[in-house]
Every structure is written in C-alpha cells, then in structure tokens.
Design a protein around this motif. Structure first.
Motif, PDB file in Angstrom:
ATOM      1  N   ALA A 216       8.276   2.547   1.556  1.00 45.95           N
ATOM      2  CA  ALA A 216       7.418   2.991   0.455  1.00 45.95           C
ATOM      3  C   ALA A 216       8.097   4.040  -0.426  1.00 45.95           C
ATOM      4  O   ALA A 216       7.916   4.046  -1.650  1.00 45.95           O
ATOM      5  CB  ALA A 216       6.116   3.543   1.019  1.00 45.95           C
ATOM      6  N   GLU A 217       8.893   4.914   0.178  1.00 39.44           N
ATOM      7  CA  GLU A 217       9.510   5.994  -0.592  1.00 39.44           C
ATOM      8  C   GLU A 217      10.436   5.443  -1.675  1.00 39.44           C
ATOM      9  O   GLU A 217      10.383   5.858  -2.834  1.00 39.44           O
ATOM     10  CB  GLU A 217      10.280   6.926   0.342  1.00 39.44           C
ATOM     11  CG  GLU A 217      10.902   8.121  -0.378  1.00 39.44           C
ATOM     12  CD  GLU A 217      11.600   9.071   0.579  1.00 39.44           C
ATOM     13  OE1 GLU A 217      12.189  10.052   0.099  1.00 39.44           O
ATOM     14  OE2 GLU A 217      11.579   8.808   1.806  1.00 39.44           O
ATOM     15  N   ARG A 218      11.295   4.476  -1.298  1.00 38.23           N
ATOM     16  CA  ARG A 218      12.200   3.924  -2.298  1.00 38.23           C
ATOM     17  C   ARG A 218      11.464   3.038  -3.296  1.00 38.23           C
ATOM     18  O   ARG A 218      11.832   2.966  -4.472  1.00 38.23           O
ATOM     19  CB  ARG A 218      13.345   3.152  -1.641  1.00 38.23           C
ATOM     20  CG  ARG A 218      14.513   2.909  -2.607  1.00 38.23           C
ATOM     21  CD  ARG A 218      15.690   2.252  -1.927  1.00 38.23           C
ATOM     22  NE  ARG A 218      16.165   3.059  -0.814  1.00 38.23           N
ATOM     23  CZ  ARG A 218      16.912   2.583   0.161  1.00 38.23           C
ATOM     24  NH1 ARG A 218      17.259   1.314   0.167  1.00 38.23           N
ATOM     25  NH2 ARG A 218      17.312   3.365   1.147  1.00 38.23           N
ATOM     26  N   ALA A 219      10.408   2.353  -2.838  1.00 38.94           N
ATOM     27  CA  ALA A 219       9.610   1.532  -3.753  1.00 38.94           C
ATOM     28  C   ALA A 219       8.964   2.400  -4.825  1.00 38.94           C
ATOM     29  O   ALA A 219       8.917   2.030  -6.010  1.00 38.94           O
ATOM     30  CB  ALA A 219       8.545   0.763  -2.974  1.00 38.94           C
ATOM     31  N   ALA A 223       9.707   2.090  -8.796  1.00 39.40           N
ATOM     32  CA  ALA A 223       8.613   1.886  -9.748  1.00 39.40           C
ATOM     33  C   ALA A 223       8.572   3.002 -10.788  1.00 39.40           C
ATOM     34  O   ALA A 223       8.326   2.749 -11.975  1.00 39.40           O
ATOM     35  CB  ALA A 223       7.288   1.783  -9.011  1.00 39.40           C
ATOM     36  N   ALA A 224       8.816   4.227 -10.361  1.00 34.13           N
ATOM     37  CA  ALA A 224       8.816   5.355 -11.297  1.00 34.13           C
ATOM     38  C   ALA A 224       9.927   5.198 -12.331  1.00 34.13           C
ATOM     39  O   ALA A 224       9.743   5.503 -13.521  1.00 34.13           O
ATOM     40  CB  ALA A 224       8.972   6.665 -10.535  1.00 34.13           C
ATOM     41  N   ALA A 225      11.088   4.707 -11.876  1.00 34.62           N
ATOM     42  CA  ALA A 225      12.207   4.498 -12.796  1.00 34.62           C
ATOM     43  C   ALA A 225      11.902   3.377 -13.780  1.00 34.62           C
ATOM     44  O   ALA A 225      12.214   3.479 -14.976  1.00 34.62           O
ATOM     45  CB  ALA A 225      13.473   4.188 -12.006  1.00 34.62           C
ATOM     46  N   VAL A 226      11.291   2.292 -13.293  1.00 37.52           N
ATOM     47  CA  VAL A 226      10.902   1.189 -14.182  1.00 37.52           C
ATOM     48  C   VAL A 226       9.891   1.694 -15.211  1.00 37.52           C
ATOM     49  O   VAL A 226      10.002   1.422 -16.413  1.00 37.52           O
ATOM     50  CB  VAL A 226      10.311   0.019 -13.376  1.00 37.52           C
ATOM     51  CG1 VAL A 226       9.719  -1.036 -14.320  1.00 37.52           C
ATOM     52  CG2 VAL A 226      11.375  -0.616 -12.488  1.00 37.52           C
ATOM     53  N   VAL A 246       7.276  -2.970  -4.578  1.00 36.30           N
ATOM     54  CA  VAL A 246       7.575  -2.240  -5.807  1.00 36.30           C
ATOM     55  C   VAL A 246       6.513  -2.528  -6.867  1.00 36.30           C
ATOM     56  O   VAL A 246       6.051  -1.609  -7.568  1.00 36.30           O
ATOM     57  CB  VAL A 246       8.972  -2.601  -6.337  1.00 36.30           C
ATOM     58  CG1 VAL A 246       9.225  -1.947  -7.700  1.00 36.30           C
ATOM     59  CG2 VAL A 246      10.058  -2.174  -5.349  1.00 36.30           C
ATOM     60  N   ALA A 247       6.100  -3.793  -6.973  1.00 32.60           N
ATOM     61  CA  ALA A 247       5.123  -4.179  -7.994  1.00 32.60           C
ATOM     62  C   ALA A 247       3.800  -3.434  -7.828  1.00 32.60           C
ATOM     63  O   ALA A 247       3.158  -3.043  -8.807  1.00 32.60           O
ATOM     64  CB  ALA A 247       4.886  -5.677  -7.943  1.00 32.60           C
ATOM     65  N   ALA A 248       3.382  -3.219  -6.585  1.00 32.84           N
ATOM     66  CA  ALA A 248       2.124  -2.506  -6.340  1.00 32.84           C
ATOM     67  C   ALA A 248       2.219  -1.059  -6.813  1.00 32.84           C
ATOM     68  O   ALA A 248       1.261  -0.505  -7.358  1.00 32.84           O
ATOM     69  CB  ALA A 248       1.770  -2.557  -4.859  1.00 32.84           C
ATOM     70  N   GLU A 249       3.387  -0.461  -6.611  1.00 35.26           N
ATOM     71  CA  GLU A 249       3.590   0.910  -7.090  1.00 35.26           C
ATOM     72  C   GLU A 249       3.599   0.949  -8.618  1.00 35.26           C
ATOM     73  O   GLU A 249       3.105   1.902  -9.229  1.00 35.26           O
ATOM     74  CB  GLU A 249       4.900   1.476  -6.548  1.00 35.26           C
ATOM     75  CG  GLU A 249       4.947   1.643  -5.034  1.00 35.26           C
ATOM     76  CD  GLU A 249       3.970   2.700  -4.525  1.00 35.26           C
ATOM     77  OE1 GLU A 249       3.530   3.541  -5.332  1.00 35.26           O
ATOM     78  OE2 GLU A 249       3.654   2.680  -3.321  1.00 35.26           O
ATOM     79  N   LEU A 250       4.128  -0.091  -9.237  1.00 34.38           N
ATOM     80  CA  LEU A 250       4.138  -0.161 -10.694  1.00 34.38           C
ATOM     81  C   LEU A 250       2.715  -0.345 -11.233  1.00 34.38           C
ATOM     82  O   LEU A 250       2.338   0.245 -12.253  1.00 34.38           O
ATOM     83  CB  LEU A 250       5.038  -1.306 -11.154  1.00 34.38           C
ATOM     84  CG  LEU A 250       5.413  -1.349 -12.635  1.00 34.38           C
ATOM     85  CD1 LEU A 250       6.118  -0.070 -13.057  1.00 34.38           C
ATOM     86  CD2 LEU A 250       6.292  -2.561 -12.914  1.00 34.38           C
ATOM     87  N   ALA A 251       1.916  -1.126 -10.517  1.00 33.58           N
ATOM     88  CA  ALA A 251       0.512  -1.294 -10.903  1.00 33.58           C
ATOM     89  C   ALA A 251      -0.234   0.037 -10.821  1.00 33.58           C
ATOM     90  O   ALA A 251      -1.123   0.325 -11.634  1.00 33.58           O
ATOM     91  CB  ALA A 251      -0.154  -2.337 -10.014  1.00 33.58           C
ATOM     92  N   ALA A 252       0.137   0.846  -9.849  1.00 29.76           N
ATOM     93  CA  ALA A 252      -0.493   2.157  -9.704  1.00 29.76           C
ATOM     94  C   ALA A 252      -0.170   3.075 -10.880  1.00 29.76           C
ATOM     95  O   ALA A 252      -0.880   4.052 -11.125  1.00 29.76           O
ATOM     96  CB  ALA A 252      -0.052   2.804  -8.390  1.00 29.76           C
ATOM     97  N   THR A 371      18.441   5.707 -13.234  1.00 28.57           N
ATOM     98  CA  THR A 371      18.788   5.396 -11.850  1.00 28.57           C
ATOM     99  C   THR A 371      17.638   5.804 -10.944  1.00 28.57           C
ATOM    100  O   THR A 371      16.754   6.574 -11.333  1.00 28.57           O
ATOM    101  CB  THR A 371      20.051   6.147 -11.390  1.00 28.57           C
ATOM    102  OG1 THR A 371      19.815   7.555 -11.465  1.00 28.57           O
ATOM    103  CG2 THR A 371      21.253   5.789 -12.249  1.00 28.57           C
ATOM    104  N   PHE A 372      17.668   5.287  -9.728  1.00 30.18           N
ATOM    105  CA  PHE A 372      16.754   5.778  -8.688  1.00 30.18           C
ATOM    106  C   PHE A 372      17.509   5.823  -7.371  1.00 30.18           C
ATOM    107  O   PHE A 372      18.530   5.151  -7.211  1.00 30.18           O
ATOM    108  CB  PHE A 372      15.479   4.930  -8.602  1.00 30.18           C
ATOM    109  CG  PHE A 372      15.680   3.486  -8.208  1.00 30.18           C
ATOM    110  CD1 PHE A 372      15.614   3.076  -6.884  1.00 30.18           C
ATOM    111  CD2 PHE A 372      15.927   2.522  -9.187  1.00 30.18           C
ATOM    112  CE1 PHE A 372      15.781   1.752  -6.530  1.00 30.18           C
ATOM    113  CE2 PHE A 372      16.095   1.195  -8.837  1.00 30.18           C
ATOM    114  CZ  PHE A 372      16.026   0.804  -7.507  1.00 30.18           C
ATOM    115  N   PRO A 373      17.047   6.644  -6.417  1.00 33.50           N
ATOM    116  CA  PRO A 373      17.827   6.890  -5.198  1.00 33.50           C
ATOM    117  C   PRO A 373      17.990   5.645  -4.326  1.00 33.50           C
ATOM    118  O   PRO A 373      17.055   4.869  -4.132  1.00 33.50           O
ATOM    119  CB  PRO A 373      17.002   7.957  -4.461  1.00 33.50           C
ATOM    120  CG  PRO A 373      16.119   8.562  -5.504  1.00 33.50           C
ATOM    121  CD  PRO A 373      15.827   7.479  -6.481  1.00 33.50           C
ATOM    122  N   GLY A 374      19.205   5.479  -3.801  1.00 34.86           N
ATOM    123  CA  GLY A 374      19.490   4.449  -2.818  1.00 34.86           C
ATOM    124  C   GLY A 374      19.761   5.087  -1.473  1.00 34.86           C
ATOM    125  O   GLY A 374      19.428   6.255  -1.257  1.00 34.86           O
TER     126      GLY A 374
END
Length: 389
Positions: A216-219, A223-226, A246-252, A371-374
C-alpha cells in the motif's frame, strides 16, 4: 494440494521452474554460505543445499515439500562460489578463459509429511570461450558475474562465453529439472501434479502481486505522483490495472478510474477495490470509443510489452484533445540500479528516449515528469505526454 517451497533466493532457479510450469512458494533460508566448508566442491554444494532446506523446514508451521539448492563451480579441484568483488570476478574469468570447469548443484528435498530427506548432486561440465581483456572488463562492468556462482551465467549476458556443455544444461542455471523430478517421485509426488494451469498461475501471481509491488505504501506514492502530473481530477483509464492497488489510491484522489487487464485473477481482486469499473481487455486493442478519456495511465506496464507503439496509439486514440498519457519509464534501468548494476545499454520498450521519439507519431508530446520511491534508495521515473492533435 502439495505445498512446494523453493528454499533459494536465485531468480534463475525460480524462472527455470516457472518455465517448466511449476510455481513454487519461495522462502529464503538465510544460511551464511561463507562459513561452510566441505572436503570437495561437490560436497560443499550438497551441504549448502541441505542447510538451506533444513533452515526453511525448521520455520514451517504446516506440511510442505521443500527444495534447497546451491551451486559451486569447480576448476582444478578448487570451489568457486559468488566472487563478490569486481577484482575477484576478473581473476575468475581470466582463469576460466579457454578452459573448462564443472558446475556442481546440490539438491536437498525434504518432505515434512513423510519425514524423508533426499540429498543429491548434479554435475555439468562447462567449456568456456577464450575471452579478451575488453570482454572481461565489459562483462564485469554489467555486474552480472558478481552475483552468481562461478562468475558467469549461461542464461544471461555470459551465455555467449560458454562454448559447450556436457550434462544437464538446466543444472548450469542452478537446478536440474530431471533430478528434481526423480527426487519428487521418491516421496510420492508426480512432477506433472505440480504443473499449474494458466488460471492457477494467474491466481498465484495475483496472490503475491501487491506485496511484490511494494504494498500500500508504494501504491500511495505512485498514485500521488500520477495525480501530481494530472493536475486535476478527471476520467482516467488505467491500463493493466492488476489488482487495482494503485488505481484505488488514484480514485481516492478524486478521479473517476476505470481499468482493463488480461488476467481474470487480477480483475477479480481489482473489482473489489473498484466495483463496476474494471473489464478484461488487451491494452493494445481497447474496447473504448475515441476521445473518451481525460487521462490514460500505465504504471509498471511498458517494460513488459514487446511493442509499446501499439499502446501509444491506443492511448492517443481514446484520449480527448489535451488529455494526458502518464506512464512509468526506464523500469529496467531502475531494477538494475537497485541490484547494484549499471543501466542496460539495450533499448527497452519503456525507454524514455524511445518513447519520446515515437510519441509524436501518435500526436503525443512530452510535457512533464516526476518520480516516486522504489525499493531501497531507488526511484521510479513517471512521465506525462499530452495529446496535441
């Protein structure tokens, strides 16, 4: 159903089993290989395999069949494991050049139901090409020989330096499939019973998908970066939605997100997160009318495809004028750097340079990036292309 566990961190062993239709559970043993000794290179490989299998068995709660493996290269009676340093890898490769060695792979199968432990050794003779100093430097520079027994792989960049093999070629990769088949038969397990149907394989991949993508953390970070690149909420189509993590986080974040994927097992999980908003479809041939989406996203997708042009074309087709196509790029580069290797010099389908050269053909223009963390200290690059035509 047999719970079959591979007690090894080797990606090559896992991929060899997967290619043969077997999807094992992987549990890394944590055995310290550097402090184990044995009277011969072959016995060292077998001893390490036994220690790996036993270490995993000791941590199990239920019944399982555990396979431990370890490989050692023998040259002139001396055992060579992973070199660890570039200087040691160079010395090994020079010693191997134009000669031959024996790749020993120890196998230990422990079946907890029957309490049977089998210990076997497979040995394959390998003939090496005569290498130039330039070839050795280039190969060491890739980082590949530092992480493998004997400082070479036959299934990777080092394959061109192996001129011949006497014995089981799978064994050089680190696991002898014919030997494992015979060992399983001795504990009453048919090799073919471990084969997974396409649906079972998809189920196994879907079960571990979220964890292998950083959870969840990376998702949330992805999503925040998108969302940062999109700028405002809109109608988003997510290609290869996977489990929808990731899509669910973007929906949020306020977006109306729909998703497509080829895997029924993935979609089953995504439908829980985004009920009524997912469908089974090929990202290269979308069942969507033209000019319908404010944005199209492809997170961790393009590095997997054979032709990213088809996805660029479809993304451009379904986007409204001014809409954005957001995608991760250079994932292969990020993965290699995470393993301590330099960037791959071979063009990948998610290469930013390649995408920038192809996108204008589909009316897409590079607009922004973030970018987002890997894993570890790495980051994943994310870019946005705007539909200008």
């Amino acid at each position: 159903m047999t719970r079959f566990i591979l007690a090894s961190a080797s990606p090559a062993r896992l991929q060899t089993l997967r290619n043969a239709g077997v999807e094992p559970e992987v549990i890394v043993s944590g055995v310290d290989e550097d402090h184990v000794t044995a009277p011969s290179p072959g016995e060292l490989a077998r001893t390490l395999a036994v220690l790996k299998a036993r270490a995993v068995v000791s941590e199990l709660d239920g019944h399982a069949t555990v396979l431990g493996c370890d490989s050692v290269l023998e040259i002139d009676g001396v055992a060579y494991g992973k070199p660890g340093t570039p200087d040691e890898a160079r010395a090994r490769l020079r010693a191997m050049s134009g000669g031959s060695g024996v790749l020993h792979t120890g196998h230990c199968l422990f079946d907890t139901s029957s309490r049977i432990e089998l210990r076997e050794l497979a040995s394959t003779k390998v003939f090496f090409a005569t290498l130039t100093d330039e070839e050795i430097e280039a190969y060491v520079g890739t980082g590949e020989p530092l992480a493998v027994a004997g400082s070479f792989t036959v299934d990777g960049l080092g394959g061109a330096f192996v001129e011949g093999i006497e014995g089981d070629h799978h064994n050089v990769v680190g696991i002898s499939l014919p030997l494992v088949r015979r060992m399983l038969a001795q504990v009453g397990i048919s090799w073919t019973s471990l084969w997974k149907t396409p649906f079972e394989y998809d189920e196994a991949v879907a079960d571990r998908y979220d964890d292998t993508r950083g959870g969840a953390e990376r998702a949330q970070a992805a999503a925040a970066a998108v969302h940062q690149l999109l700028g405002k909420p809109g109608r988003v189509l997510d290609l290869a939605i996977g489990t929808g993590i990731v899509a669910a986080e973007l929906a949020a974040q306020g977006h109306l997100v729909h998703g497509v994927d080829l895997s029924a097992a993935m979609l089953q999980r995504a439908s829980v997160r985004l009920p009524g908003h997912v469908a089974q479809a090929d990202a290269g041939s979308l069942p969507i009318a033209d000019l319908r989406c404010d944005a199209v996203t492809a997170v961790w997708l393009l590095h997997l495809v054979d032709d990213s042009d088809a996805l660029l074309a479809e993304a451009a087709r379904v986007l409204k004028p001014g809409g954005l196509f957001v995608t991760t790029v250079d994932k292969t580069e990020s993965s290699r750097v995470a393993r301590g290797n330099p960037p791959n010099r071979v063009r990948a389908q998610d290469s930013l340079a390649y995408l920038v050269s192809r996108a204008p053909l589909h009316g897409l223009t590079l607009e922004s990036a973030t970018t987002f963390p890997g894993p570890g200290d790495t980051t994943y690059p994310l870019v946005a292309f705007r539909r200008t035509l």
